[in-house]
Design an enzyme around this catalytic site. Structure first.
Site, mmCIF file in Angstrom:
data_model
loop_
_atom_site.group_PDB
_atom_site.id
_atom_site.type_symbol
_atom_site.label_atom_id
_atom_site.label_comp_id
_atom_site.label_asym_id
_atom_site.label_seq_id
_atom_site.Cartn_x
_atom_site.Cartn_y
_atom_site.Cartn_z
ATOM 1 N N SER A 37 1.446 -1.063 -0.103
ATOM 2 C CA SER A 37 -0.355 0.028 0.086
ATOM 3 C C SER A 37 1.118 1.038 -0.094
ATOM 4 C CB SER A 37 -0.687 0.234 0.772
ATOM 5 O OG SER A 37 -1.906 -1.086 1.253
ATOM 6 N N TYR B 36 -13.760 -3.576 -3.621
ATOM 7 C CA TYR B 36 -14.199 -2.344 -3.625
ATOM 8 C C TYR B 36 -16.091 -3.498 -3.476
ATOM 9 C CZ TYR B 36 -17.303 0.564 -7.382
ATOM 10 O OH TYR B 36 -18.666 0.768 -7.800
ATOM 11 N N TYR C 71 -2.365 -10.407 2.807
ATOM 12 C CA TYR C 71 -2.765 -8.966 3.516
ATOM 13 C C TYR C 71 -4.081 -8.961 3.375
ATOM 14 C CZ TYR C 71 -1.726 -4.339 2.782
ATOM 15 O OH TYR C 71 -1.034 -2.586 3.307
ATOM 16 N N LYS D 267 -0.374 -10.595 5.912
ATOM 17 C CA LYS D 267 0.180 -9.097 7.326
ATOM 18 C C LYS D 267 -1.636 -8.675 7.751
ATOM 19 C CE LYS D 267 1.457 -4.116 6.309
ATOM 20 N NZ LYS D 267 2.070 -3.561 4.766
#
Length: 296
Positions: free
Chosen positions: A44, A107, A133, A162
């Site tokens: 990110s 989304y 993730y 993560k």
């Protein structure tokens, strides 16, 4: 006590928007020289979401060559196109990345069954280690601990997660549910200030963005855990708690991290991808005050 601090590396651009691989290499070298345990690119903090695939491949190839197995290298291969994830993941692994990291589909929100099917399909087609993730604030979906356990039992190449969640509730559940059954499964937090709690709860550490700016503090904190140095652990926690103020200077925080790296002489520019805002003179003053307060 085992503890690892990995850096989700920012992506550095020239003012014209092209990749600044000279500064990027300087960032990677600085992270490794200052002692971080690994590097994640195209997470990110990297702005992968605004980079075209050819640029992402260029960055992945450069990172693999520059890091050159000096530390663990994970490459984020998230996309909303499953076949694109598979192709990019296998490319990165074939080129020499240690692992890839993949977000859930975003989304729309997906339940546990859909997430199981999603990662099951990807893991069956990707030829190497995968980290899940989990970032519900940005994807709208959180991967349940029971689903992570099912996936890790189904696919030996799903090796860790993560967990980017402000508190420790979900991360603690991952440690209890998954690591109790698969001790080698790696559980990392995504926020710097959760590092100590993660380790003490039985996790593996964190993959957190302040280490772009202050890798020496983060690496020393991890070393204090490995040395069972209680005073050093407390010192690291208190320093990071204060430095978390960097995240609050502006939202989104990526321009602040980039500008802090520029002010420390690592990056030539703090340019980001459109529509990411630029850091301001006022931001600079606050960044410098924070760094000076910590003797940096």
């Amino acid at each position: 006590m085992k503890a690892a601090y990995l850096t989700p590396a920012i992506t550095l651009f020239r003012e014209d928007g092209s990749l600044d691989l000279e500064s990027q290499g300087k960032l990677f070298d600085n992270l490794i020289e200052k002692g971080v345990d690994g590097i994640l690119v195209e997470g990110s903090s990297s702005e992968f979401f605004a980079m075209p695939m050819d640029e992402r491949r260029e960055m992945a190839r450069f990172a693999i060559e520059r890091v050159d197995h000096r530390v663990k290298l994970i490459i984020g291969t998230s996309s909303m196109v499953a076949d694109e994830i598979v192709d990019f993941s296998n490319y990165c692994l074939e080129q020499g990345a240690d692992a890839v990291m993949i977000l859930p589909p975003y989304y729309f929100r997906f339940g546990a069954e859909a997430l199981l099917q999603y990662y099951d399909r990807l893991a069956g087609k990707i030829n190497g280690p995968i980290y899940i993730y989990n970032f519900p604030a940005n994807t709208g979906t959180s991967v349940p601990a029971e689903t992570v356990l099912q996936l890790a039992q189904m696919h030996s190449n799903i090796v860790g997660i993560k967990d980017t969640i402000p508190g420790m509730d979900h991360t603690r559940e991952l440690i209890k549910v998954v690591k109790s059954q698969i001790p080698n499964f790696e559980v990392y937090s995504g926020f710097d200030d959760n590092f100590a709690h993660n380790i003490l709860a039985g996790g593996n550490g964190c993959i957190a963005a302040l280490s772009n700016v202050v890798p020496e503090i983060c690496a020393a904190w991890a070393k204090a855990f490995r040395d069972n140095d209680l005073a050093g652990i407390a010192k690291g926690q208190q320093a990071i708690d204060r430095l978390m103020d960097l995240y609050a200077i502006r939202d989104p925080f990526l321009p602040v991290l980039k500008e802090a790296c520029r002010l420390r002489g690592i990056a030539a520019s703090s340019t980001g991808t459109f529509p990411m805002p630029n850091a301001t003179v006022e931001d600079d003053a606050r960044i410098l005050a924070l760094l000076h307060r910590e003797g940096i």
